[in-house]
Write a protein that holds these residues in place. Structure first.
Motif, short mmCIF file in Angstrom:
data_model
loop_
_atom_site.label_atom_id
_atom_site.label_comp_id
_atom_site.label_asym_id
_atom_site.label_seq_id
_atom_site.Cartn_x
_atom_site.Cartn_y
_atom_site.Cartn_z
N ASP A 474 0.86 -1.18 0.00
CA ASP A 474 0.00 0.00 0.00
C ASP A 474 0.90 1.23 0.00
OD1 ASP A 474 -2.44 1.40 0.14
OD2 ASP A 474 -2.23 1.64 2.31
N ALA A 475 0.76 2.09 -1.00
CA ALA A 475 1.65 3.25 -1.12
C ALA A 475 0.87 4.45 -1.62
CB ALA A 475 2.82 2.94 -2.05
N ILE A 476 1.29 5.64 -1.17
CA ILE A 476 0.69 6.89 -1.61
C ILE A 476 1.81 7.86 -1.97
CG2 ILE A 476 -0.78 8.85 -0.96
CD1 ILE A 476 -2.11 7.04 1.10
N VAL A 477 1.68 8.50 -3.13
CA VAL A 477 2.66 9.51 -3.53
C VAL A 477 1.93 10.78 -3.95
CG1 VAL A 477 4.45 7.88 -4.23
CG2 VAL A 477 2.75 8.64 -5.90
N HIS A 478 2.63 11.89 -3.84
CA HIS A 478 2.14 13.19 -4.31
C HIS A 478 2.86 13.49 -5.61
CE1 HIS A 478 2.32 17.86 -3.57
NE2 HIS A 478 1.59 17.55 -4.63
N VAL A 479 2.09 13.74 -6.69
CA VAL A 479 2.68 14.04 -7.99
C VAL A 479 2.07 15.32 -8.55
CG1 VAL A 479 3.03 11.58 -8.47
CG2 VAL A 479 1.01 12.75 -9.40
N ILE A 480 2.77 15.89 -9.52
CA ILE A 480 2.28 17.05 -10.26
C ILE A 480 2.28 16.70 -11.74
CG2 ILE A 480 2.70 19.44 -10.92
CD1 ILE A 480 4.02 19.90 -8.24
N ILE A 481 1.18 17.04 -12.42
CA ILE A 481 1.10 16.90 -13.87
C ILE A 481 0.94 18.29 -14.48
CG2 ILE A 481 -0.21 16.03 -15.84
CD1 ILE A 481 -1.05 13.66 -14.21
N ASN A 482 1.81 18.62 -15.40
CA ASN A 482 1.61 19.80 -16.24
C ASN A 482 0.94 19.31 -17.53
OD1 ASN A 482 1.77 21.92 -18.06
ND2 ASN A 482 3.82 22.57 -17.40
#
Length: 549
Positions: A474-482
């Protein structure tokens, strides 16, 4: 349009349907046993060199087409049936793009080759584009055919289908559609999977084409009552008319060759997939199962596994989970948004119990001042632990709020108590499978939930590793998409809305689905699954917030 109506005859559902003399089997067919089955890495050079469409002629006048799984994992089958002066395309595929999936061009090329062989001119051949039902993965290619010469695209509503095929008493009558004097089709309404679903019986080949209502895969049922009646009606139609049946062909393959084992939703690689062809005996199995569940009442409805298919009613068509079960102090991960009192909440699976879930829902909280919600501090690891509550009651929607203890850094620092007010319905509910025979997700898979869109050039998302089995991570990441770093066939002004949809499923080709390949840092390109616009995006990974095995 009136020209085409001349070829349609109305037949009552209890009336006898006869094929023209000498029509059946005067053109032999050969059904394929294998298809192009996608790639584990759809970004690889080998995958990019695969054809976008698998084309198989089963005789000179009948073609089966299958979309490449790397273009859209649904990989729907389409059928092209020729008469003397009319050709019928059944379904148009799961992608809108005439670049990545030029279905109209492919069909046109097949028609032109057929015309050359039969010494006909293209202008003398009318193309009809009809559908097994009204879902995007079967209608997305329609725009490529609209406004083309010598082409009619049939609408997808019940009224559209009834009007074109002259079905006067939907769904209780069938009609006869004549592609030629010898090639007659029976059009049989079979709502249940979708309200405008129809099946086609072809007198020339003896094939029954059943769309998503019956195929080697998960038979999703949106209206159980209608589906029970439709499958009974379809079975009786074949048997009561004593029609010869060479095979039953649907529009997907989702089962493996191992009995009762399916590929996960979103699979782009199915090297061991089952054959497409189904039998009357298997249709009778489905009819028996539906009749059994219907006669035993709503509380007995269930997901039922057969060797070649899975009966899979939608959640609203199933009874609730047993009440007051799995009472405990359950743990959750709290993911703040850039608004003060809204949070995403993800259930923290244990990976060692018989009943385990991946759950994600939106909530509002009291005592929100306990949370730091600025984006510079959003990546803290917030957890909550409920007081005694029933997990089943929570999933059933019987709990609208509950009290929890709030911690930071994985229960290392207690901050106080907060009240969780649930926004129904849950966006993700997946019961984890503990069977060792379960097919795993391949490649790496995550689900996205919107964190912030205050800056249109920076869409902040939480990505949660998509879990299917109970021995996973179980994993959670914070990402940004342009959005400028995406390729998509959707209109530019609609791309942001597409990316901001919650519970989008993403695959990361080239990365196997294990904890050592999880997203932790850097930039990575993802493929949006089930997307008719063929969207891929490069994401910047800001931080991994949580991971447990």
């Amino acid at each position: 349009m009136q020209f085409f109506f001349l070829f349609i005859t109305i037949v009552g559902i209890n009336a006898r349907f006869d094929c023209p003399n000498n029509s059946l089997f005067n053109r032999s067919i050969q059904l394929p046993t294998t298809w192009l089955h996608g790639s584990i890495n759809c970004f690889s050079k080998d995958a990019q060199q695969q054809p976008d469409l698998d084309i198989y002629p089963i005789n000179n006048d009948t073609f089966i087409l299958r979309e490449n799984k790397c273009i859209n994992y649904e990989a729907p089958f389409m059928y092209l049936l020729f008469g003397n002066n009319t050709v019928l395309l059944i379904d148009s595929g799961a992608s809108v793009s005439s670049t990545s999936f030029p279905i109209q061009q492919h069909v046109e090329n097949i028609i032109l080759q057929w015309c050359i062989k039969h010494k006909k001119q293209r202008k003398d051949i009318k193309l009809i584009v009809a559908h097994t039902h009204n879902h995007d993965d079967h209608t997305a290619g329609d725009k490529q055919f609209q406004s083309k010469p010598f082409t009619t695209v049939v609408g997808t509503t019940v009224d559209d289908v009834s009007r074109f095929f002259r079905l006067k008493n939907w769904p209780h009558s069938i009609s006869r559609y004549k592609l030629s004097n010898q090639r007659h089709l029976a059009i049989i309404p079979i709502p249940g999977h979708e309200k405008s679903s129809i099946a086609f019986y072809d007198c020339i080949t003896g094939l029954l084409l059943t769309g998503d209502s019956f195929y080697p895969g998960r038979l999703y049922i949106s209206n159980f009552t209608a589906n029970v009646r439709s499958i009974l009606r379809l079975t009786n139609f074949i048997k009561s008319n004593h029609l010869n049946l060479t095979g039953i062909l649907g529009t997907h393959i989702e089962m493996t060759k191992t009995n009762q084992i399916d590929y996960p939703v979103g699979s782009t690689y199915q090297p061991n997939e089952r054959e497409l062809n189904m039998s009357l005996e298997q249709l009778e199995q489905l009819n028996y199962e539906l009749q059994y569940q219907w006669k035993n009442g709503f509380h007995k409805r269930r997901r039922a596994y057969y060797d070649a298919f899975i009966v899979d009613p939608e959640p609203l068509e199933l009874p609730l989970l047993p009440a007051n079960k799995y009472i405990s102090n359950h743990k959750f991960i709290l993911m703040p948004l850039d608004t003060l009192d809204h949070v995403w909440i993800s259930y923290k699976p244990t990976f060692h119990t018989l009943i385990d879930y991946q759950l994600v829902f939106l909530a509002q909280i009291s005592n929100s001042t306990l949370l730091s919600t600025s984006l510079t501090k959003i990546n803290k690891y917030w957890t909550i632990e409920s007081y005694q509550l029933s997990l089943n009651n929570l999933i059933n929607g019987n709990i609208s709020s509950f009290q929890t203890k709030l911690y930071i850094d994985d229960n290392k620092k207690y901050l106080g108590n907060i009240t969780i007010n649930i926004n129904q319905p849950f966006l993700t509910i997946t019961q984890l499978n503990s069977s060792s025979n379960t097919e795993l997700y391949q490649p790496l898979r995550y689900i996205s939930y919107l964190l912030s869109n205050s800056i249109k050039s920076q869409i902040h998302l939480y990505l949660l590793h998509q879990i299917r089995i109970s021995t996973d991570f179980d994993a959670i990441v914070h990402v940004i998409i342009n959005p400028m770093n995406c390729t998509s066939d959707i209109e530019e002004n609609k791309l942001n809305d597409l990316l901001e949809q919650n519970a989008n499923e993403w695959a990361f080709p080239g990365f196997s689905n294990d904890v050592y390949n999880r997203l932790t840092s850097g930039n990575i390109r993802g493929q949006l699954l089930g997307d008719i616009y063929s969207t891929t995006c490069t994401m910047e990974i800001i931080q991994e917030i949580h991971c447990i095995i």
